[in-house]
Design a protein around this motif. Structure first.
Motif, PDB file in Angstrom:
ATOM      1  N   THR A 171     -43.012  -2.165 -55.248  1.00  0.00           N
ATOM      2  CA  THR A 171     -41.752  -1.447 -55.467  1.00  0.00           C
ATOM      3  C   THR A 171     -41.979   0.068 -55.509  1.00  0.00           C
ATOM      4  O   THR A 171     -41.116   0.825 -55.057  1.00  0.00           O
ATOM      5  CB  THR A 171     -41.061  -1.920 -56.767  1.00  0.00           C
ATOM      6  OG1 THR A 171     -41.960  -1.752 -57.860  1.00  0.00           O
ATOM      7  CG2 THR A 171     -40.638  -3.375 -56.662  1.00  0.00           C
ATOM      8  N   SER A 172     -43.134   0.502 -56.008  1.00  0.00           N
ATOM      9  CA  SER A 172     -43.433   1.942 -55.996  1.00  0.00           C
ATOM     10  C   SER A 172     -43.600   2.434 -54.570  1.00  0.00           C
ATOM     11  O   SER A 172     -43.170   3.534 -54.215  1.00  0.00           O
ATOM     12  CB  SER A 172     -44.728   2.240 -56.751  1.00  0.00           C
ATOM     13  OG  SER A 172     -44.717   1.678 -58.007  1.00  0.00           O
TER      14      SER A 172
ATOM     15  N   GLU B 159     -40.216   2.942 -53.146  1.00  0.00           N
ATOM     16  CA  GLU B 159     -39.615   4.161 -53.690  1.00  0.00           C
ATOM     17  C   GLU B 159     -40.179   5.382 -52.969  1.00  0.00           C
ATOM     18  O   GLU B 159     -39.444   6.282 -52.563  1.00  0.00           O
ATOM     19  CB  GLU B 159     -39.920   4.280 -55.192  1.00  0.00           C
ATOM     20  CG  GLU B 159     -39.161   3.328 -56.076  1.00  0.00           C
ATOM     21  CD  GLU B 159     -37.685   3.685 -56.189  1.00  0.00           C
ATOM     22  OE1 GLU B 159     -36.888   2.991 -55.528  1.00  0.00           O
ATOM     23  OE2 GLU B 159     -37.349   4.644 -56.908  1.00  0.00           O
TER      24      GLU B 159
ATOM     25  N   ARG C 135     -38.619   9.090 -52.855  1.00  0.00           N
ATOM     26  CA  ARG C 135     -38.539   9.357 -54.290  1.00  0.00           C
ATOM     27  C   ARG C 135     -39.923   9.295 -54.929  1.00  0.00           C
ATOM     28  O   ARG C 135     -40.897   8.925 -54.294  1.00  0.00           O
ATOM     29  CB  ARG C 135     -37.605   8.330 -54.956  1.00  0.00           C
ATOM     30  CG  ARG C 135     -36.145   8.581 -54.675  1.00  0.00           C
ATOM     31  CD  ARG C 135     -35.261   7.702 -55.537  1.00  0.00           C
ATOM     32  NE  ARG C 135     -35.372   6.319 -55.154  1.00  0.00           N
ATOM     33  CZ  ARG C 135     -34.708   5.772 -54.149  1.00  0.00           C
ATOM     34  NH1 ARG C 135     -33.881   6.491 -53.425  1.00  0.00           N
ATOM     35  NH2 ARG C 135     -34.876   4.490 -53.850  1.00  0.00           N
TER      36      ARG C 135
ATOM     37  N   LYS D 278     -40.284  -0.571 -59.887  1.00  0.00           N
ATOM     38  CA  LYS D 278     -38.902  -0.937 -60.249  1.00  0.00           C
ATOM     39  C   LYS D 278     -38.884  -2.380 -60.746  1.00  0.00           C
ATOM     40  O   LYS D 278     -39.754  -3.172 -60.420  1.00  0.00           O
ATOM     41  CB  LYS D 278     -38.006  -0.825 -59.017  1.00  0.00           C
ATOM     42  CG  LYS D 278     -37.606   0.594 -58.709  1.00  0.00           C
ATOM     43  CD  LYS D 278     -36.345   0.719 -57.879  1.00  0.00           C
ATOM     44  CE  LYS D 278     -36.201  -0.170 -56.699  1.00  0.00           C
ATOM     45  NZ  LYS D 278     -35.111   0.216 -55.794  1.00  0.00           N
TER      46      LYS D 278
END
Ligand code: SF4
Length: 438
Positions: free
Chosen positions: A175-176, A179, A184, A189
């Motif tokens: 999830t990182s 992102e 971002r 997440k």
């Protein structure tokens, strides 16, 4: 006697293997052509049947992961996780540098299987050399019709983008990574929703590691039964191990799962250098350390688990009898303190506290209570942090204390001193613990 079974690395010594010409001359992209004659479901079924497990650390079934993608129309993405950065782990780098087309071929086969419209290759930012090599390979694959509109004259089209990361360990977490790809800050997440349902730009997304994808062409070419005939029942196939530390022949080796660890070190890695074996960290710095007495075990998910450690990223760090385990742990802890993203308190604060306590012990200012505090801090992080980095920081501390506590006590009781030449380098914020820690 342990022996290499080269599959991903089979032609790695052939000069020019990173180029499309040589790769194709050695049989490259034939598996893709074969896959395109199968239906996408047949490709998924074959990979599922082969038992191929993700080779980035988690070990989840690759074919099963692909089958989670919904069959709805619209964009779908494949992200190649090339953000390898676990200390001691450098096997994916070999693929990126020497056989990038094997990974690209595997990625296109995977993309075809679950309907990816775009492949993103997310490469660690520091790997500038590999980024250039992979970009060149992607350009060649586009020019030859292995990427882009109508791959190899079929109805399947897929685009591909090489995306350099910004150099954060946490961006190897799915999830990182997503992102970061979206521009971002790379922070994990909450799951669910899982990326296969809502991933990149809220679209179904699969994230696969480089080695996992680079193994796929051989499975399509030789069949699932061939893959199942190698390795063990629970860990079928072959695995690349990066070996560093006190061995005579460090490097990357590809062996069948289940190979005996001590035999592997003795036969292929040239044996332990500089003294007798003291300990091994078999799966990158995050997994529990194994004292020599536990090291006679099979290199498989189940074999290492039974012996008290984990396969992790297969970054094997070998330590001889002269290794100072307190210094070793300080180096590992400093890494995780530096890489903690700061999102959750136990990891952000705990990793720094553990590192500072270890430094205090090394300076000869430690107290016996420090060992309990270290253990409490590690227990307080394990399974209570938001993402796997917390566990990765806790397990080394717990296992080093469990197996080598006497070495910490030697520092505290003054029988051992930090050599003048050893100075912990780098800063982690505060160099001194606040008074309340004493
Ligand atoms: S465990 Fe650490 S790295 Fe993971 S989210 Fe929490 S603070 Fe960030």
């Amino acid at each position: 006697m342990a022996e290499e079974t080269r599959v991903v690395m089979q032609d790695i010594d052939v000069p020019g293997m990173a180029s499309l010409d040589v790769f194709v001359k050695r049989g490259g992209y034939l598996a893709l052509k074969k896959a395109l004659k199968m239906t996408p479901d047949e490709v998924i079924a074959e990979v599922k049947k082969s038992g191929l497990r993700g080779k980035g650390g988690a070990g989840f079934s690759a074919g099963q992961k692909w089958s989670f993608i919904p069959k709805t129309p619209g964009p779908k993405y494949l992200c190649v996780n090339a953000d390898e950065s676990e200390p001691g782990t450098f096997k994916d780098q070999m693929i990126l540098e020497f056989v990038p087309h094997r990974m690209i071929e595997g990625a296109v086969i995977a993309g075809y299987a679950f309907g990816a419209t775009h492949i993103f290759i997310y490469i660690r930012g520091e790997f500038w050399k590999e980024i250039n090599i992979v970009q060149k390979a992607v350009d060649e694959a586009y020019a030859a019709g292995y990427l882009g509109k109508g791959v190899c004259g079929s109805d399947y089209s897929v685009e591909c983008t090489v995306h350099p990361g910004a150099g954060a360990y946490i961006c190897g977490e799915e999830t990182s990574l997503l992102e970061s790809l979206e521009g971002r800050r790379g922070e994990p997440k909450m799951k669910p929703p899982f990326p296969a349902i809502r991933g990149l730009y809220d679209r179904p997304t699969i994230i696969n590691n480089v080695e996992t994808l680079a193994t796929v062409p051989a499975i399509i070419e030789r069949g699932a039964d061939w893959h199942l005939s190698l390795g063990t029942k629970e860990s079928p196939g072959i695995k690349m191990f990066s070996v560093s530390g006190h061995v005579n022949k460090p490097g990357v080796y590809e062996i069948a799962y289940g190979t005996n660890q001590l035999d592997f070190i003795e036969t292929l890695c040239g044996g332990v250098s500089g003294g007798k074996l003291k300990a091994i960290i078999p799966g990158g710095s995050s997994v529990p350390v194994m004292p020599a007495a536990n090291c006679d075990c099979p290199l498989s998910y189940e074999g290492l688990h039974a012996a008290g450690s984990m396969l992790g990223s297969a970054g094997m760090i070998v330590m001889n009898e002269h290794t100072c385990m307190v210094k070793m742990l300080e180096v590992i802890s400093r890494f995780y303190a530096h890489e903690s993203c700061g999102k959750c308190t136990v990891c952000r604060e705990g990793t720094h506290w553990m590192t500072m306590i270890l430094r205090r012990i090394l300076r000869g200012e430690g107290k016996m209570e420090d060992l309990d505090t270290l253990k409490e801090a590690a227990d307080g992080i394990e399974m209570k942090s938001f993402c796997p980095l917390g566990d990765a920081a806790a397990w080394p501390v717990q296992s080093f204390l469990k197996h080598f506590r006497h070495e910490f006590v030697d520092y505290i009781e003054g029988r051992k001193k930090m050599l003048p030449k050893y100075k912990p380098v780098g800063t982690i914020g505060h160099e001194k613990l606040p008074a309340r820690a004493y």
